[in-house]
Design an enzyme around this catalytic site. Sequence first.
Site, PDB file in Angstrom:
ATOM      1  N   GLU A 287      52.953  47.101  42.507  1.00  0.00           N
ATOM      2  CA  GLU A 287      53.394  45.748  41.690  1.00  0.00           C
ATOM      3  C   GLU A 287      53.185  45.858  40.185  1.00  0.00           C
ATOM      4  OE1 GLU A 287      51.869  41.949  43.103  1.00  0.00           O
ATOM      5  OE2 GLU A 287      53.855  41.653  44.451  1.00  0.00           O
ATOM      6  N   HIS A 308      44.982  64.211  60.235  1.00  0.00           N
ATOM      7  CA  HIS A 308      45.696  64.508  61.552  1.00  0.00           C
ATOM      8  C   HIS A 308      47.153  63.660  61.762  1.00  0.00           C
ATOM      9  CE1 HIS A 308      42.044  66.455  63.237  1.00  0.00           C
ATOM     10  NE2 HIS A 308      41.546  65.601  62.341  1.00  0.00           N
ATOM     11  N   LYS A 420      62.065  36.352  46.397  1.00  0.00           N
ATOM     12  CA  LYS A 420      61.437  34.787  46.612  1.00  0.00           C
ATOM     13  C   LYS A 420      62.584  33.866  46.687  1.00  0.00           C
ATOM     14  CE  LYS A 420      56.523  35.160  45.515  1.00  0.00           C
ATOM     15  NZ  LYS A 420      55.578  34.626  44.544  1.00  0.00           N
TER      16      LYS A 420
HETATM   17  O1  PA5 Z   1      49.572  40.004  41.840  1.00  0.00           O
HETATM   18  C1  PA5 Z   1      50.285  39.026  42.008  1.00  0.00           C
HETATM   19  O2  PA5 Z   1      50.628  38.355  41.018  1.00  0.00           O
HETATM   20  C2  PA5 Z   1      51.004  38.646  43.495  1.00  0.00           C
HETATM   21  O3  PA5 Z   1      50.850  39.585  44.454  1.00  0.00           O
HETATM   22  C3  PA5 Z   1      50.422  37.285  43.979  1.00  0.00           C
HETATM   23  O4  PA5 Z   1      49.157  37.463  43.975  1.00  0.00           O
HETATM   24  C4  PA5 Z   1      51.218  36.846  45.379  1.00  0.00           C
HETATM   25  O5  PA5 Z   1      52.364  36.937  45.142  1.00  0.00           O
HETATM   26  C5  PA5 Z   1      50.552  35.650  45.629  1.00  0.00           C
HETATM   27  O6  PA5 Z   1      50.725  34.558  44.684  1.00  0.00           O
HETATM   28  P1  PA5 Z   1      50.333  33.247  44.526  1.00  0.00           P
HETATM   29  O7  PA5 Z   1      48.676  33.298  44.292  1.00  0.00           O
HETATM   30  O8  PA5 Z   1      50.848  32.445  43.419  1.00  0.00           O
HETATM   31  O9  PA5 Z   1      50.477  32.473  45.942  1.00  0.00           O
END
Ligand code: PA5
Length: 429
Positions: A287, A308, A420
């Site tokens: 990410e 393996h 989203k």
């Molecule tokens: O790293 C990030 O920002 C994302 O992975 C969020 O943690 C994830 O989308 C969850 O978001 P939220 O805490 O707003 O529900």
Amino acid sequence: MSKISLDTSKLFAAELAGEIHGRPAHESYGITPETEAQTAAAVDRMRETIEQKVQAGEYGFITELDAADEVVSQVQAVYDRLSFAKTMVVVGIGGSDLGARTIQQAVQPDQPPMEVLFHGDSTDPEQIRRLHQRIDLAKTVFVIISKSGETVETISQYLYWKEVYCGQFENWAAHFVFVTDAQKGILRKEAERFGVATLAIPDSVGGRFSVLTSVGLLPAMAMGVDVAALLSGAREFAADPATRALSYDFAASQFQLASQGIFLTVLMPYATRLEEFARWFRQLWAESLGKDGTGILPIQSRGPADQHSQGQFYMQGRPSQSVLFIRVEEPIEDFVLPQTDIPELSYLSGHTFQEICLAEQSATAQALAEVGRPSATLTLDRLDEQTLGALFLFFELAVVATAELLEVNAFDQPGVEHGKQIMYRLLGK
Ligand code: PA5
């Protein structure tokens, strides 16, 4: 103090070629002297820039560690209200989920004060059905973790379990804790409306960097983990220029390999307690770096199991990845293999399981080197709260340094947001 060391020697072409390995340099995929020369200026700039930002307090995941004592008191105050609960169900996803799972697998003691279950990373109804069967509602607390307060996997489960509790318990709100933004969002409003206990996620810390905030600390406390040691391990790592340099060395090598077309990185701990850690790493790396048409794709692996499976590809498949091994020198407890009268197995007699495990790691690194495939090894003297705290910081700092080199913003995730928005439309928002 915990010890972490990083050996990057097997990432370099010179080490992967030559007489020992019987392979000419041009058949090695390691970092070449030419690449080092071409990337030297960018790497020097990265070290300077990141150091300046660290000194200037620009990284919330480091500066917030200074306020850790206060956060621990706040977490403790909320935790003290949960003495009725035998089970804590943590509902969060991505950065609001993976860190606490990692802590549980790595360092939860054998007899935790509460059973901590994780339930936010799917809306599969089967998961809901099984949870219904497993928990005693009267003795359960749901910790709803969402910085934005509106992530559908998380908030849909809040709506569902709120309804379940409202139908059966007058004091239903006592069965919930919200970990969310300090000011805004749906959960914040719900907390004000119904008097649900809350903990704040600092503004300056993004989801995937938030494991050492209340996001990870409340579940960790319920697991009986020494949260002070976790935080002090992280603080010590961040405060020491020598350990920070390890993160920059790793980032530099990732960039140099990417410059040579190696855009995959495998994290392969030889410790079952670090399997979830590799999943946490995978999210952090993917990410933070995978954007603007570039990035380095992380692959979660575990030795020796994946010797393996994926091991065949790493040795002889398309040469597209480097491997970072993690080895832990001291196990919690070790077991010696007995003498045997089976002649073919006598070589195992007297060895311990830990010796076998470490020999497997060394052998895999050596085998990769002999076919010209790059790998590095991160060694921990032991795996406890302190080292785990340091390990989180090693990768958080390494990822911002790699992002700097790749010229991407480590802290956003526009690709995730895009998906989203489409899903919201599909559900009629
Ligand atoms: O790293 C990030 O920002 C994302 O992975 C969020 O943690 C994830 O989308 C969850 O978001 P939220 O805490 O707003 O529900």
